[in-house]
Design a protein around this motif. Structure first.
Motif, PDB file in Angstrom:
ATOM      1  N   ASN A   1     -43.801 -22.553 -46.899  1.00  0.00           N
ATOM      2  CA  ASN A   1     -42.976 -23.757 -46.759  1.00  0.00           C
ATOM      3  C   ASN A   1     -43.836 -24.976 -46.447  1.00  0.00           C
ATOM      4  N   VAL A   2     -44.915 -24.766 -45.711  1.00  0.00           N
ATOM      5  CA  VAL A   2     -45.810 -25.859 -45.331  1.00  0.00           C
ATOM      6  C   VAL A   2     -46.733 -26.219 -46.491  1.00  0.00           C
ATOM      7  N   THR A   3     -47.277 -25.226 -47.168  1.00  0.00           N
ATOM      8  CA  THR A   3     -48.316 -25.487 -48.175  1.00  0.00           C
ATOM      9  C   THR A   3     -47.780 -25.762 -49.573  1.00  0.00           C
ATOM     10  N   ARG A   4     -46.509 -25.611 -49.816  1.00  0.00           N
ATOM     11  CA  ARG A   4     -46.002 -25.772 -51.188  1.00  0.00           C
ATOM     12  C   ARG A   4     -46.244 -27.165 -51.756  1.00  0.00           C
ATOM     13  N   TYR A   5     -46.315 -28.179 -50.917  1.00  0.00           N
ATOM     14  CA  TYR A   5     -46.584 -29.535 -51.396  1.00  0.00           C
ATOM     15  C   TYR A   5     -48.052 -29.935 -51.262  1.00  0.00           C
ATOM     16  N   ILE A   6     -48.856 -29.049 -50.677  1.00  0.00           N
ATOM     17  CA  ILE A   6     -50.257 -29.383 -50.433  1.00  0.00           C
ATOM     18  C   ILE A   6     -51.156 -28.943 -51.575  1.00  0.00           C
TER      19      ILE A   6
ATOM     20  N   ILE B   1     -46.818 -27.444 -33.240  1.00  0.00           N
ATOM     21  CA  ILE B   1     -45.894 -28.125 -34.143  1.00  0.00           C
ATOM     22  C   ILE B   1     -46.482 -28.138 -35.548  1.00  0.00           C
ATOM     23  N   GLY B   2     -47.769 -28.408 -35.638  1.00  0.00           N
ATOM     24  CA  GLY B   2     -48.454 -28.539 -36.926  1.00  0.00           C
ATOM     25  C   GLY B   2     -49.747 -29.298 -36.721  1.00  0.00           C
ATOM     26  N   CYS B   3     -50.031 -30.207 -37.623  1.00  0.00           N
ATOM     27  CA  CYS B   3     -51.207 -31.055 -37.472  1.00  0.00           C
ATOM     28  C   CYS B   3     -50.889 -32.449 -37.984  1.00  0.00           C
ATOM     29  N   CYS B   4     -51.620 -33.408 -37.469  1.00  0.00           N
ATOM     30  CA  CYS B   4     -51.483 -34.792 -37.901  1.00  0.00           C
ATOM     31  C   CYS B   4     -52.780 -35.493 -37.544  1.00  0.00           C
ATOM     32  N   GLY B   5     -53.321 -36.231 -38.484  1.00  0.00           N
ATOM     33  CA  GLY B   5     -54.562 -36.914 -38.175  1.00  0.00           C
ATOM     34  C   GLY B   5     -55.125 -37.678 -39.339  1.00  0.00           C
ATOM     35  N   LEU B   6     -56.418 -37.876 -39.262  1.00  0.00           N
ATOM     36  CA  LEU B   6     -57.131 -38.699 -40.226  1.00  0.00           C
ATOM     37  C   LEU B   6     -58.330 -37.943 -40.784  1.00  0.00           C
ATOM     38  N   ARG B   7     -58.745 -38.365 -41.967  1.00  0.00           N
ATOM     39  CA  ARG B   7     -60.024 -37.938 -42.515  1.00  0.00           C
ATOM     40  C   ARG B   7     -60.607 -39.138 -43.239  1.00  0.00           C
TER      41      ARG B   7
ATOM     42  N   PHE C   1     -50.197 -35.241 -42.426  1.00  0.00           N
ATOM     43  CA  PHE C   1     -49.471 -34.441 -41.438  1.00  0.00           C
ATOM     44  C   PHE C   1     -48.824 -33.256 -42.133  1.00  0.00           C
ATOM     45  N   HIS C   2     -48.923 -32.108 -41.478  1.00  0.00           N
ATOM     46  CA  HIS C   2     -48.322 -30.853 -41.938  1.00  0.00           C
ATOM     47  C   HIS C   2     -47.592 -30.257 -40.740  1.00  0.00           C
ATOM     48  N   LEU C   3     -46.307 -30.050 -40.855  1.00  0.00           N
ATOM     49  CA  LEU C   3     -45.518 -29.509 -39.748  1.00  0.00           C
ATOM     50  C   LEU C   3     -44.925 -28.155 -40.101  1.00  0.00           C
ATOM     51  N   ARG C   4     -44.871 -27.287 -39.098  1.00  0.00           N
ATOM     52  CA  ARG C   4     -44.199 -26.003 -39.267  1.00  0.00           C
ATOM     53  C   ARG C   4     -42.712 -26.257 -39.497  1.00  0.00           C
ATOM     54  N   LYS C   5     -42.103 -25.431 -40.328  1.00  0.00           N
ATOM     55  CA  LYS C   5     -40.722 -25.645 -40.749  1.00  0.00           C
ATOM     56  C   LYS C   5     -39.746 -25.785 -39.577  1.00  0.00           C
ATOM     57  N   LYS C   6     -39.942 -25.010 -38.522  1.00  0.00           N
ATOM     58  CA  LYS C   6     -39.005 -25.063 -37.401  1.00  0.00           C
ATOM     59  C   LYS C   6     -38.984 -26.425 -36.714  1.00  0.00           C
ATOM     60  N   PHE C   7     -39.976 -27.277 -37.017  1.00  0.00           N
ATOM     61  CA  PHE C   7     -40.047 -28.606 -36.404  1.00  0.00           C
ATOM     62  C   PHE C   7     -39.630 -29.723 -37.363  1.00  0.00           C
TER      63      PHE C   7
ATOM     64  N   GLY D   1     -37.996 -35.538 -35.910  1.00  0.00           N
ATOM     65  CA  GLY D   1     -38.691 -36.777 -35.573  1.00  0.00           C
ATOM     66  C   GLY D   1     -40.154 -36.618 -35.199  1.00  0.00           C
ATOM     67  N   TYR D   2     -40.686 -35.404 -35.260  1.00  0.00           N
ATOM     68  CA  TYR D   2     -42.077 -35.180 -34.873  1.00  0.00           C
ATOM     69  C   TYR D   2     -43.063 -35.806 -35.861  1.00  0.00           C
ATOM     70  N   ALA D   3     -42.760 -35.756 -37.143  1.00  0.00           N
ATOM     71  CA  ALA D   3     -43.689 -36.318 -38.142  1.00  0.00           C
ATOM     72  C   ALA D   3     -43.901 -37.808 -37.891  1.00  0.00           C
ATOM     73  N   PHE D   4     -42.815 -38.531 -37.707  1.00  0.00           N
ATOM     74  CA  PHE D   4     -42.931 -39.973 -37.477  1.00  0.00           C
ATOM     75  C   PHE D   4     -43.636 -40.259 -36.154  1.00  0.00           C
ATOM     76  N   GLU D   5     -43.252 -39.555 -35.100  1.00  0.00           N
ATOM     77  CA  GLU D   5     -43.852 -39.780 -33.780  1.00  0.00           C
ATOM     78  C   GLU D   5     -45.361 -39.527 -33.812  1.00  0.00           C
ATOM     79  N   ALA D   6     -45.764 -38.421 -34.440  1.00  0.00           N
ATOM     80  CA  ALA D   6     -47.187 -38.088 -34.527  1.00  0.00           C
ATOM     81  C   ALA D   6     -47.936 -39.078 -35.403  1.00  0.00           C
ATOM     82  N   ALA D   7     -47.386 -39.384 -36.573  1.00  0.00           N
ATOM     83  CA  ALA D   7     -48.063 -40.295 -37.493  1.00  0.00           C
ATOM     84  C   ALA D   7     -48.191 -41.694 -36.901  1.00  0.00           C
ATOM     85  N   ALA D   8     -47.169 -42.168 -36.213  1.00  0.00           N
ATOM     86  CA  ALA D   8     -47.244 -43.484 -35.572  1.00  0.00           C
ATOM     87  C   ALA D   8     -48.362 -43.516 -34.533  1.00  0.00           C
ATOM     88  N   ALA D   9     -48.498 -42.440 -33.755  1.00  0.00           N
ATOM     89  CA  ALA D   9     -49.565 -42.376 -32.761  1.00  0.00           C
ATOM     90  C   ALA D   9     -50.942 -42.351 -33.420  1.00  0.00           C
ATOM     91  N   VAL D  10     -51.063 -41.636 -34.523  1.00  0.00           N
ATOM     92  CA  VAL D  10     -52.347 -41.548 -35.230  1.00  0.00           C
ATOM     93  C   VAL D  10     -52.714 -42.886 -35.863  1.00  0.00           C
TER      94      VAL D  10
END
Length: 169
Positions: free
Chosen positions: A32-37, A74-80, A93-99, A103-112
């Protein structure tokens, strides 16, 4: 107990280490996480090594993120680093399906993004998403990223929408 170098109200940002293979399997071992990666599957060990290498070489990675205070991944979020441009990064950002949908993707990405522009003094941050991943598109637009066009992304064999955010935005 993990150490966090960055925190939001609900998220702690840590760093991937060699001991994190079980957490990496939880995240990148989920279709579920890697299908778009990537189209050909993700080799988890190689991905973990890439993130550790990026931290050693560039002082950034797609950092593992954990739910506070429970400490669950939750997953991962960051920069390269992004291409050859100095002071430019790519957000991911890649989040586990249960999350998903909490709102975790936005919260994490905004912080990054904030960390990238303040602590790293980035000039620009780029991002992209799989053309079918409309939730990622929604997050990037909400963060203020501007659509640039579609770029070929070899791991999926598709053209992915590409976005940019400048430090002055």
């Amino acid at each position: 107990m993990r150490e966090y170098f960055l925190k939001t109200e609900r998220i702690g940002f840590s760093e991937w280490t060699d001991a994190d293979l079980p957490q990496a399997c939880l995240l990148w071992g989920d279709a579920n996480v890697t299908r778009y990666i990537c189209a050909r599957g993700q080799f988890i060990d190689n991905r973990l090594r890439l993130e550790i290498s990026n931290l050693q070489r560039f002082h950034v990675q797609y950092w593992p993120i954990f739910e506070l205070p429970a400490g669950e991944l939750i997953g991962c979020c960051g920069l390269r680093p992004f291409s050859a441009e100095k002071n430019t990064y790519e957000l991911g950002f890649h989040l586990r399906k249960k999350f998903w949908g909490r709102g975790y993707a936005f919260e994490a990405a905004a912080a990054v993004v904030k960390y990238g522009f303040s602590a790293l003094r980035a000039d620009k941050i780029y991002a992209g998403h799989h053309p079918q991943n409309l939730n990622s598109k929604k997050q990037l637009v909400r963060l203020g990223f501007r659509y640039l066009g579609d770029e070929y992304y070899e791991p999926t064999g598709l053209y992915h929408p590409s976005y940019e955010l400048n430090s002055g935005d």
